[in-house]
Scaffold this motif. Structure first.
Motif, PDB file in Angstrom:
ATOM      1  N   MET A 152       0.840  -1.203   0.000  1.00 52.74           N
ATOM      2  CA  MET A 152       0.000   0.000   0.000  1.00 52.74           C
ATOM      3  C   MET A 152       0.873   1.251   0.000  1.00 52.74           C
ATOM      4  N   ASN A 153       0.515   2.205  -0.862  1.00 53.88           N
ATOM      5  CA  ASN A 153       1.253   3.461  -0.932  1.00 53.88           C
ATOM      6  C   ASN A 153       0.798   4.382   0.192  1.00 53.88           C
ATOM      7  N   ALA A 154       1.712   4.696   1.108  1.00 50.08           N
ATOM      8  CA  ALA A 154       1.357   5.510   2.273  1.00 50.08           C
ATOM      9  C   ALA A 154       1.329   6.995   1.951  1.00 50.08           C
ATOM     10  N   ALA A 155       1.879   7.408   0.799  1.00 57.70           N
ATOM     11  CA  ALA A 155       2.022   8.836   0.506  1.00 57.70           C
ATOM     12  C   ALA A 155       0.682   9.579   0.459  1.00 57.70           C
ATOM     13  N   PRO A 156      -0.368   9.067  -0.207  1.00 56.37           N
ATOM     14  CA  PRO A 156      -1.637   9.813  -0.233  1.00 56.37           C
ATOM     15  C   PRO A 156      -2.239  10.004   1.157  1.00 56.37           C
ATOM     16  N   VAL A 157      -2.129   8.991   2.001  1.00 60.34           N
ATOM     17  CA  VAL A 157      -2.637   9.116   3.378  1.00 60.34           C
ATOM     18  C   VAL A 157      -1.818  10.151   4.137  1.00 60.34           C
ATOM     19  N   ALA A 158      -0.496  10.086   3.954  1.00 63.53           N
ATOM     20  CA  ALA A 158       0.383  11.046   4.620  1.00 63.53           C
ATOM     21  C   ALA A 158       0.095  12.465   4.144  1.00 63.53           C
ATOM     22  N   ALA A 159      -0.226  12.628   2.869  1.00 66.05           N
ATOM     23  CA  ALA A 159      -0.527  13.957   2.331  1.00 66.05           C
ATOM     24  C   ALA A 159      -1.762  14.541   3.001  1.00 66.05           C
ATOM     25  N   ARG A 160      -2.803  13.736   3.149  1.00 64.91           N
ATOM     26  CA  ARG A 160      -4.018  14.233   3.815  1.00 64.91           C
ATOM     27  C   ARG A 160      -3.744  14.597   5.270  1.00 64.91           C
ATOM     28  N   LEU A 161      -2.980  13.744   5.946  1.00 65.33           N
ATOM     29  CA  LEU A 161      -2.650  14.013   7.344  1.00 65.33           C
ATOM     30  C   LEU A 161      -1.791  15.272   7.484  1.00 65.33           C
ATOM     31  N   LEU A 162      -0.806  15.426   6.591  1.00 65.56           N
ATOM     32  CA  LEU A 162       0.079  16.585   6.657  1.00 65.56           C
ATOM     33  C   LEU A 162      -0.683  17.874   6.385  1.00 65.56           C
ATOM     34  N   ALA A 163      -1.593  17.848   5.417  1.00 66.83           N
ATOM     35  CA  ALA A 163      -2.388  19.040   5.120  1.00 66.83           C
ATOM     36  C   ALA A 163      -3.247  19.422   6.322  1.00 66.83           C
ATOM     37  N   GLY A 164      -3.883  18.433   6.938  1.00 67.41           N
ATOM     38  CA  GLY A 164      -4.715  18.703   8.104  1.00 67.41           C
ATOM     39  C   GLY A 164      -3.907  19.198   9.286  1.00 67.41           C
ATOM     40  N   LEU A 165      -2.734  18.591   9.500  1.00 63.77           N
ATOM     41  CA  LEU A 165      -1.870  18.995  10.606  1.00 63.77           C
ATOM     42  C   LEU A 165      -1.351  20.418  10.406  1.00 63.77           C
ATOM     43  N   THR A 166      -1.005  20.755   9.169  1.00 71.30           N
ATOM     44  CA  THR A 166      -0.528  22.120   8.883  1.00 71.30           C
ATOM     45  C   THR A 166      -1.602  23.151   9.178  1.00 71.30           C
ATOM     46  N   ARG A 167      -2.827  22.864   8.751  1.00 61.69           N
ATOM     47  CA  ARG A 167      -3.924  23.805   9.022  1.00 61.69           C
ATOM     48  C   ARG A 167      -4.193  23.922  10.515  1.00 61.69           C
ATOM     49  N   LEU A 168      -4.048  22.808  11.245  1.00 60.08           N
ATOM     50  CA  LEU A 168      -4.287  22.823  12.685  1.00 60.08           C
ATOM     51  C   LEU A 168      -3.219  23.633  13.419  1.00 60.08           C
ATOM     52  N   ILE A 169      -1.959  23.404  13.072  1.00 57.80           N
ATOM     53  CA  ILE A 169      -0.854  24.065  13.769  1.00 57.80           C
ATOM     54  C   ILE A 169      -0.838  25.566  13.500  1.00 57.80           C
ATOM     55  N   THR A 170      -1.063  25.946  12.253  1.00 58.23           N
ATOM     56  CA  THR A 170      -0.950  27.360  11.872  1.00 58.23           C
ATOM     57  C   THR A 170      -2.272  28.117  11.982  1.00 58.23           C
ATOM     58  N   GLY A 171      -3.384  27.385  12.072  1.00 55.71           N
ATOM     59  CA  GLY A 171      -4.688  28.034  12.053  1.00 55.71           C
ATOM     60  C   GLY A 171      -4.916  28.793  10.767  1.00 55.71           C
ATOM     61  N   VAL A 172      -4.260  28.361   9.692  1.00 54.49           N
ATOM     62  CA  VAL A 172      -4.239  29.140   8.455  1.00 54.49           C
ATOM     63  C   VAL A 172      -5.633  29.295   7.871  1.00 54.49           C
ATOM     64  N   ARG A 173      -5.908  30.501   7.408  1.00 58.50           N
ATOM     65  CA  ARG A 173      -7.156  30.801   6.721  1.00 58.50           C
ATOM     66  C   ARG A 173      -6.830  31.162   5.273  1.00 58.50           C
ATOM     67  N   ALA A 174      -7.367  30.401   4.352  1.00 58.56           N
ATOM     68  CA  ALA A 174      -7.157  30.694   2.931  1.00 58.56           C
ATOM     69  C   ALA A 174      -8.192  31.717   2.486  1.00 58.56           C
ATOM     70  N   ARG A 175      -7.718  32.856   1.972  1.00 58.15           N
ATOM     71  CA  ARG A 175      -8.602  33.907   1.487  1.00 58.15           C
ATOM     72  C   ARG A 175      -8.412  34.030  -0.019  1.00 58.15           C
TER      73      ARG A 175
END
Length: 206
Positions: A1-24
């Motif tokens: 199983m390729n772990a990269a797509p799962v890791a990508a979703r987790l990394l994107a979510g973690l980045t948004r959580l840590i930074t509280g980033v708001r995309a405008r």
């Protein structure tokens, strides 16, 4: 199983959580059309924040242009760069290194990729936007059909100050502006000043 797509979703979510980033999306709506996102640069978080701010279908087609001397190291860092972010790793050296970087960028655009660029060339202080390097002009001249979208990143240098490892609990933002294009006969310096002004204008919106 390729772990990269799962890791990508987790990394994107973690980045948004840590930074509280708001995309405008102030001047451009999200689209899968080919684009070059160019932004101010003040933190190691910058690449991740722009990447994580993009909707998943767009994120899957967008490659960050990243420094090989930082990301191309054995272990987790290289795996994240190459397998999860699908980064385009280039050398930051001057002379032939810069020409080679531009060649690789052009090849990636020719293949249909969207890219994330930091045309200042180095990290700033988080309060001002430095002069832009000629690479963005090269892209605009070589690929006139590719939209160039300015992105202003706010407060990321405060969330992860230079030299620090642990983030500070603050809120960041990524403001996407209206696409730019090279005007017929436009001088390189005029274009780069216009692109820089677009970033500064986005930052002034707060």
């Amino acid at each position: 199983m390729n772990a990269a797509p799962v890791a990508a979703r987790l990394l994107a979510g973690l980045t948004r959580l840590i930074t509280g980033v708001r995309a405008r999306w102030a001047g451009a709506a999200p689209t899968t059309a080919q684009r070059v996102y160019f932004a101010n640069h003040s933190s190691h978080l910058d690449t991740l924040v722009i990447w994580a701010s993009l909707p998943a279908p767009i994120r899957a087609r967008t490659r960050p242009v990243a420094a090989a001397d930082y990301w191309d190291r054995p272990g987790l860092r290289r795996w994240l760069a190459c397998q999860v972010l699908n980064a385009l790793l280039v050398e930051r050296a001057g002379g032939c290194g810069s020409r080679e970087a531009l060649r690789r960028i052009d090849e990636s655009l020719a293949a249909g990729d969207s890219l994330i660029l930091f045309p200042e060339g180095t990290r700033g202080d988080g309060t001002t936007v430095g002069e832009l390097k000629p690479g963005l002009y090269f892209v605009a001249r070589q690929r006139p059909t590719v939209e160039l979208v300015p992105v202003y990143l706010q407060d990321l240098s405060r969330i992860l100050p230079k030299g620090e490892v642990l983030p500070v609990p603050l809120l960041g933002s990524a403001t996407f502006g209206a696409p730019l294009a090279l005007a017929p006969g436009e001088d390189r310096h005029v274009f780069l000043q216009r692109a820089r002004a677009a970033l500064i204008s986005l930052g002034a919106r707060g």
